[in-house]
Each structure stands twice: as structure tokens, then as C-alpha cells.
Design an enzyme around this catalytic site. Structure first.
Site, PDB file in Angstrom:
ATOM      1  N   HIS A  89       0.824  -1.214   0.000  1.00 18.11           N
ATOM      2  CA  HIS A  89       0.000   0.000   0.000  1.00 18.11           C
ATOM      3  C   HIS A  89       0.856   1.261   0.000  1.00 18.11           C
ATOM      4  O   HIS A  89       0.468   2.276  -0.577  1.00 18.11           O
ATOM      5  CB  HIS A  89      -0.937  -0.005   1.210  1.00 18.11           C
ATOM      6  CG  HIS A  89      -2.133  -0.880   1.031  1.00 18.11           C
ATOM      7  ND1 HIS A  89      -3.300  -0.716   1.744  1.00 18.11           N
ATOM      8  CD2 HIS A  89      -2.350  -1.942   0.203  1.00 18.11           C
ATOM      9  CE1 HIS A  89      -4.182  -1.620   1.367  1.00 18.11           C
ATOM     10  NE2 HIS A  89      -3.626  -2.392   0.443  1.00 18.11           N
ATOM     11  N   VAL A  93       1.208   4.563  -3.443  1.00 20.85           N
ATOM     12  CA  VAL A  93       0.964   6.004  -3.280  1.00 20.85           C
ATOM     13  C   VAL A  93       2.280   6.760  -3.456  1.00 20.85           C
ATOM     14  O   VAL A  93       3.091   6.856  -2.541  1.00 20.85           O
ATOM     15  CB  VAL A  93       0.360   6.308  -1.896  1.00 20.85           C
ATOM     16  CG1 VAL A  93       0.063   7.797  -1.768  1.00 20.85           C
ATOM     17  CG2 VAL A  93      -0.901   5.492  -1.674  1.00 20.85           C
ATOM     18  N   GLU A 111      -2.275   8.677   5.701  1.00 16.34           N
ATOM     19  CA  GLU A 111      -2.791   7.652   4.798  1.00 16.34           C
ATOM     20  C   GLU A 111      -3.370   6.464   5.567  1.00 16.34           C
ATOM     21  O   GLU A 111      -4.099   5.644   4.998  1.00 16.34           O
ATOM     22  CB  GLU A 111      -1.674   7.182   3.859  1.00 16.34           C
ATOM     23  CG  GLU A 111      -1.211   8.251   2.892  1.00 16.34           C
ATOM     24  CD  GLU A 111       0.069   7.888   2.161  1.00 16.34           C
ATOM     25  OE1 GLU A 111       0.423   6.691   2.120  1.00 16.34           O
ATOM     26  OE2 GLU A 111       0.741   8.803   1.640  1.00 16.34           O
TER      27      GLU A 111
END
Length: 217
Positions: A89, A93, A111
Site C-alpha cells: 500500500h 501512493v 494515509e
């Protein structure tokens, strides 16, 4: 599709254990796809990265991280997969820069509270513990972004997967983007078409999507 097939005939109490073994059996056939993602996408963000980056400034870095990973998995078997998911993850980003580790502040929207991560991404306390041990040995040397990359490799190896040399030298992000996380990371409510499109945007295939979505809790 793998997950759907896995849970069709199971009670709620059986799902986690049965799916774990079903998915792991599938992953053994396609683990190389995961390595392509982590090895190429994560390692080649910057051309200056080197697996010897800390050989002089913190020669014990790799062993400290490995000890932390082994200890964490010993305490909770599935946490290694959770840590791999955190790295996955993070990389979705704006690259593998450790931004997923940043907490809320006056200038940062973490986040961690993005839809795909909120009450889902886990294992941050393991990263904090490993980082604290590294700071004792080599203050201010090893980046959190590199720690995540090493943890991902060590977790895969601990579960019986292949190993690879992690190129190091990433710099930690000083900011986070919850908006980008919401846009780029596959959300838990995504259907098959949404998932396929999300991974394709990162240059990943359908099989990559199945491996990365299916094996991670």
C-alpha cells in the site's frame, strides 16, 4: 474470484483458516509475480539504490530487521503478511517512501485513515519496534521506507518464499496524501473490474492482482 470461490461453502468461523491455506497453495504457483512487483517496482524507484547502502553506516541493519520480523511472526503468525501489505500500500501512493507510516498532524492527513487502510492496514507497531532497535544501533541512519522494503522481503522468506537482494537508500517522505491513497490503493469494496483497473494503472497484470489481493489479509 479466488476469494469468492473460497468462502462460498464456509461458515464465518471457517473462512480465515480455510482461505489462508487455499490462497497460500495458489500463491506458490505465482509467487514470482509478487517478486516482480516488489523487486522491480519497489527497488527501482531511484537509480542510486544499492543493496550495500548501509554496509558501512549500519552494517547490522539487515540482521536487526530480520530478528524483528521473526519475533513478530512468532508472536502472531499472519502479521508478516500484514506487513507485506503495508509495503504494498505504501508503494501504490507516490512510490515506496514510507508515507503510509506518518500520523495525522497539523499539516498531514495520514494515509492510515484512507478507506483502503482504515481499520485494515496493521503491523505498524512492529515497524516502530524495529525502527527503535535500529535507532539504538545506528541513530538517524536507516530510513523507514527501507525498513518496510526489508521487512517485506524477510516476511516472504520466512513464509517459505524466494529471497532477493533489497536495494536500499530510499529517503522518507515528509508528507502523506490521503487523497492519493483513496484513489490509488484498491479499496475493500472494489469489484473485479475495479481491482483489475486499479492494478493495471500500476502496470500490473490480472495474475498480479490475484496474488497481491488474495494472499494479504
Amino acid at each position: 474470484m479466488l476469494i469468492k470461490a473460497c468462502i462460498t461453502y464456509l461458515s464465518a468461523t471457517q473462512v480465515e483458516v480455510y482461505c489462508y491455506f487455499t490462497i497460500m497453495a495458489y500463491v506458490k504457483l505465482h509467487f514470482i509475480l509478487l517478486i516482480i512487483f516488489i523487486g522491480l517496482f519497489a527497488n527501482n524507484v531511484h537509480s542510486h539504490l544499492s543493496h550495500k547502502f548501509y554496509s558501512k553506516t549500519c552494517p547490522q541493519a539487515l540482521s536487526i530487521v530480520k530478528e524483528g520480523v521473526v519475533e513478530a511472526i512468532k508472536n502472531e503468525t499472519r502479521v508478516g503478511a500484514s506487513l507485506l501489505r503495508v509495503h504494498f500500500h505504501d508503494c501504490f501512493v507516490d512510490g515506496c517512501d514510507g508515507s503510509i507510516l506518518l500520523d495525522n498532524s497539523a499539516t498531514i492527513q495520514s494515509e492510515k485513515q484512507a478507506v483502503p487502510n482504515n481499520n485494515s492496514a496493521r503491523g505498524f507497531e512492529v515497524v516502530d519496534h524495529i525502527k527503535a532497535n535500529l535507532e539504538k544501533a545506528c541513530p538517524g541512519v536507516v530510513s523507514c521506507a527501507d525498513i518496510l522494503a526489508i521487512i517485506a522481503r524477510d516476511a516472504v522468506v520466512h513464509y517459505g518464499g524466494p529471497t532477493w537482494k533489497v536495494r536500499l537508500g530510499r529517503r522518507d517522505s515528509m508528507t502523506a496524501s490521503r487523497a492519493t491513497a483513496n484513489k490509488s490503493i484498491p479499496a475493500p469494496f472494489f469489484n473485479l473490474n475495479n481491482l483489475t483497473s486499479s492494478f493495471a494503472a500500476q502496470g500490473l497484470t490480472f495474475k498480479d492482482m490475484v496474488v497481491l489481493s488474495g494472499m494479504l489479509p
